[in-house]
Design an enzyme around this catalytic site. Structure first.
Site, PDB file in Angstrom:
ATOM      1  N   GLY A  47       0.785  -1.250   0.000  1.00  0.00           N
ATOM      2  CA  GLY A  47       0.000   0.000   0.000  1.00  0.00           C
ATOM      3  C   GLY A  47       0.804   1.281   0.000  1.00  0.00           C
ATOM      4  N   GLU A 102       3.894   4.347   5.810  1.00  0.00           N
ATOM      5  CA  GLU A 102       2.663   3.550   5.759  1.00  0.00           C
ATOM      6  C   GLU A 102       1.576   4.285   4.979  1.00  0.00           C
ATOM      7  OE1 GLU A 102       1.144   1.029   5.674  1.00  0.00           O
ATOM      8  OE2 GLU A 102       0.784   0.011   7.560  1.00  0.00           O
ATOM      9  N   ASP A 106      -4.261   2.456  10.969  1.00  0.00           N
ATOM     10  CA  ASP A 106      -5.644   2.070  11.244  1.00  0.00           C
ATOM     11  C   ASP A 106      -5.726   1.583  12.701  1.00  0.00           C
ATOM     12  OD1 ASP A 106      -8.334   1.508  10.558  1.00  0.00           O
ATOM     13  OD2 ASP A 106      -7.850  -0.508   9.892  1.00  0.00           O
ATOM     14  N   PHE A 155     -13.667   3.046   4.417  1.00  0.00           N
ATOM     15  CA  PHE A 155     -12.716   2.182   3.716  1.00  0.00           C
ATOM     16  C   PHE A 155     -12.357   2.857   2.402  1.00  0.00           C
ATOM     17  CE2 PHE A 155     -10.742  -1.232   1.494  1.00  0.00           C
ATOM     18  CZ  PHE A 155     -10.093  -1.930   2.506  1.00  0.00           C
ATOM     19  N   ARG A 168      -5.304  -0.170  -6.609  1.00  0.00           N
ATOM     20  CA  ARG A 168      -4.083   0.482  -6.125  1.00  0.00           C
ATOM     21  C   ARG A 168      -3.597   1.550  -7.093  1.00  0.00           C
ATOM     22  NH1 ARG A 168      -2.065  -2.405  -1.734  1.00  0.00           N
ATOM     23  NH2 ARG A 168      -2.314  -4.657  -1.765  1.00  0.00           N
TER      24      ARG A 168
HETATM   25  P1  IMP Z   1      -3.501  -1.710  10.965  1.00  0.00           P
HETATM   26  O1  IMP Z   1      -2.507  -2.753  11.311  1.00  0.00           O
HETATM   27  O2  IMP Z   1      -4.874  -2.037  11.416  1.00  0.00           O
HETATM   28  O3  IMP Z   1      -3.094  -0.308  11.385  1.00  0.00           O
HETATM   29  O4  IMP Z   1      -3.661  -1.802   9.423  1.00  0.00           O
HETATM   30  C1  IMP Z   1      -3.053  -1.030   8.574  1.00  0.00           C
HETATM   31  C2  IMP Z   1      -3.158  -1.602   7.186  1.00  0.00           C
HETATM   32  O5  IMP Z   1      -4.491  -2.039   6.881  1.00  0.00           O
HETATM   33  C3  IMP Z   1      -2.847  -0.512   6.219  1.00  0.00           C
HETATM   34  O6  IMP Z   1      -1.497  -0.484   5.940  1.00  0.00           O
HETATM   35  C4  IMP Z   1      -3.653  -0.912   5.018  1.00  0.00           C
HETATM   36  O7  IMP Z   1      -2.908  -1.793   4.225  1.00  0.00           O
HETATM   37  C5  IMP Z   1      -4.834  -1.652   5.570  1.00  0.00           C
HETATM   38  N1  IMP Z   1      -6.012  -0.768   5.597  1.00  0.00           N
HETATM   39  C6  IMP Z   1      -6.564  -0.172   6.658  1.00  0.00           C
HETATM   40  N2  IMP Z   1      -7.593   0.604   6.312  1.00  0.00           N
HETATM   41  C7  IMP Z   1      -7.679   0.510   4.966  1.00  0.00           C
HETATM   42  C8  IMP Z   1      -8.551   1.130   3.989  1.00  0.00           C
HETATM   43  O8  IMP Z   1      -9.447   1.925   4.279  1.00  0.00           O
HETATM   44  N3  IMP Z   1      -8.303   0.783   2.690  1.00  0.00           N
HETATM   45  C9  IMP Z   1      -7.319  -0.058   2.317  1.00  0.00           C
HETATM   46  N4  IMP Z   1      -6.492  -0.638   3.189  1.00  0.00           N
HETATM   47  C10 IMP Z   1      -6.673  -0.360   4.509  1.00  0.00           C
HETATM   48 MG    MG Z   2      -0.590  -1.542   4.334  1.00  0.00          MG
END
Ligand code: IMP
Ligand code: MG
Length: 182
Positions: A47, A102, A106, A155, A168
């Protein structure tokens, strides 16, 4: 993607111009903070690849690239707490100024996991740059040092971010239709 852009209910959430301007600002901020030093940018695959590409070109300090693969999302919208390392670092980070790049901060699970991993290798400094921040979803105690945009719990796709590996390559950021706050 054209098919996505043609959907009538779809609106650009963050446009490419807006993104570019903010990425430039973050690049300038990082360049000020590390003036006269060099950096290792570590992008979280996949990402953050596009954000890293743009951010790195807005820096006025020397920067090397590395990438780490960590995946907590399988193919859908919902994060599982289990993390999988899909690619490890190529270069040593000992004594380096590391900026972990990053796409979205999230729940924080990914960056907390990676921070622990990277800090074991004694970098000189460690910072986090996240293009997007969804603070309402946070489960871990972590904040990014550089944030592009704080957003509500939508999302989003585009500018590197996917839904099931699609979208992407969209140059703007869209809210995925029928994504409701949980
Ligand atoms: P975390 O470990 O929950 O902080 O997840 C982070 C990862 O989840 C990010 O690097 C994204 O790859 C993915 N992610 C979280 N929210 C979204 C979104 O709204 N769209 C796409 N990918 C997301
Ligand atoms: Mg990611």
């Amino acid at each position: 993607m054209a098919t996505l852009a043609k959907e009538p209910e779809l609106e650009v959430f963050l446009g490419r111009g807006q993104i570019a301007k903010r990425v430039e600002e973050i690049g300038a901020e990082i360049s000020r903070d590390f003036a006269g030093q060099s950096l290792t940018l570590i992008g979280v695959l996949k990402g953050a690849a596009i954000f890293l590409a743009d951010l790195s070109r807005s820096l006025s300090v020397d920067a090397t690239f590395d990438f780490v693969g960590a995946s907590s999302y399988s193919a859908g919208r919902h994060s599982s707490r289990a993390l999988k390392i899909t690619k490890y670092l190529d270069m040593p980070v000992e004594g380096r100024n590391v900026v972990l790049v990053e796409d979205i901060l999230d729940t924080g699970t990914t960056v907390v996991f990676l921070r622990r991993l990277i800090e074991q290798h004694q970098p000189r400094s460690f910072r986090i740059a996240a293009l997007l921040d969804k603070p309402s979803r946070r489960l871990e105690k972590v904040e990014a040092d550089y944030v592009g945009f704080r957003i509500p719990n939508h999302f989003v796709v585009g500018y590197g971010m996917d839904y099931g590996e699609r979208f992407r390559n969209l140059p703007d950021i869209y809210i995925l239709p029928s994504s409701h706050p949980e």
